[in-house]
Scaffold this motif. Structure first.
Motif, PDB file in Angstrom:
ATOM      1  N   PRO A   1      35.908 -68.844 -31.930  1.00  0.00           N
ATOM      2  CA  PRO A   1      34.451 -68.852 -32.123  1.00  0.00           C
ATOM      3  C   PRO A   1      33.925 -67.433 -32.319  1.00  0.00           C
ATOM      4  O   PRO A   1      34.425 -66.477 -31.723  1.00  0.00           O
ATOM      5  CB  PRO A   1      33.905 -69.464 -30.839  1.00  0.00           C
ATOM      6  N   ALA A   2      32.929 -67.323 -33.185  1.00  0.00           N
ATOM      7  CA  ALA A   2      32.322 -66.015 -33.443  1.00  0.00           C
ATOM      8  C   ALA A   2      31.417 -65.640 -32.279  1.00  0.00           C
ATOM      9  O   ALA A   2      30.832 -66.494 -31.620  1.00  0.00           O
ATOM     10  CB  ALA A   2      31.517 -66.071 -34.734  1.00  0.00           C
ATOM     11  N   SER A   3      31.291 -64.350 -32.060  1.00  0.00           N
ATOM     12  CA  SER A   3      30.393 -63.863 -31.012  1.00  0.00           C
ATOM     13  C   SER A   3      28.946 -64.063 -31.454  1.00  0.00           C
ATOM     14  O   SER A   3      28.654 -64.227 -32.648  1.00  0.00           O
ATOM     15  CB  SER A   3      30.643 -62.379 -30.752  1.00  0.00           C
ATOM     16  N   GLU A   4      28.044 -64.032 -30.508  1.00  0.00           N
ATOM     17  CA  GLU A   4      26.620 -64.166 -30.832  1.00  0.00           C
ATOM     18  C   GLU A   4      26.166 -63.034 -31.755  1.00  0.00           C
ATOM     19  O   GLU A   4      25.354 -63.238 -32.656  1.00  0.00           O
ATOM     20  CB  GLU A   4      25.781 -64.198 -29.557  1.00  0.00           C
TER      21      GLU A   4
ATOM     22  N   ARG B   1      27.335 -63.834 -35.246  1.00  0.00           N
ATOM     23  CA  ARG B   1      26.501 -64.904 -35.822  1.00  0.00           C
ATOM     24  C   ARG B   1      25.147 -64.359 -36.262  1.00  0.00           C
ATOM     25  O   ARG B   1      24.633 -64.721 -37.319  1.00  0.00           O
ATOM     26  CB  ARG B   1      26.294 -66.014 -34.802  1.00  0.00           C
TER      27      ARG B   1
ATOM     28  N   PHE C   1      25.563 -62.438 -39.473  1.00  0.00           N
ATOM     29  CA  PHE C   1      25.756 -63.368 -40.581  1.00  0.00           C
ATOM     30  C   PHE C   1      24.423 -63.979 -41.007  1.00  0.00           C
ATOM     31  O   PHE C   1      24.104 -64.030 -42.206  1.00  0.00           O
ATOM     32  CB  PHE C   1      26.738 -64.472 -40.193  1.00  0.00           C
ATOM     33  N   CYS C   2      23.638 -64.445 -40.055  1.00  0.00           N
ATOM     34  CA  CYS C   2      22.345 -65.064 -40.375  1.00  0.00           C
ATOM     35  C   CYS C   2      21.413 -64.070 -41.054  1.00  0.00           C
ATOM     36  O   CYS C   2      20.690 -64.421 -41.995  1.00  0.00           O
ATOM     37  CB  CYS C   2      21.710 -65.635 -39.123  1.00  0.00           C
TER      38      CYS C   2
END
Length: 70
Positions: free
Chosen positions: A36-39, A42, A45-46
């Motif tokens: 899973p990607a870290s916060e 993320r 990316f967003c």
């Protein structure tokens, strides 16, 4: 390749990174454990996605919508 069938999900998750899958002495694939990607990743990316969306022309957006759906 036969050894690949014997790997459990838990053992794949423990791999340090991408591992070549060999058949007859040649690499035919890579086995890559998904994590899973870290916060923070993320959020980056967003932000990059929002910036790219804001720079698209209406024609580019229409082409993307035709290809992938709205």
């Amino acid at each position: 390749m036969r050894e690949l069938q014997e790997l459990s999900a838990a053992s794949i998750e423990q791999l340090p990174g991408a591992v070549p899958v060999q058949s007859d002495g040649r690499a035919v694939a890579l086995l890559v454990p998904l994590r899973p990607a870290s916060e923070a990743a993320r959020a980056r990316f967003c932000q990059a996605l929002a910036q790219a969306e804001s720079r698209r022309s209406p024609e580019e957006q229409a082409a993307l919508d035709r290809e992938f759906g709205p």
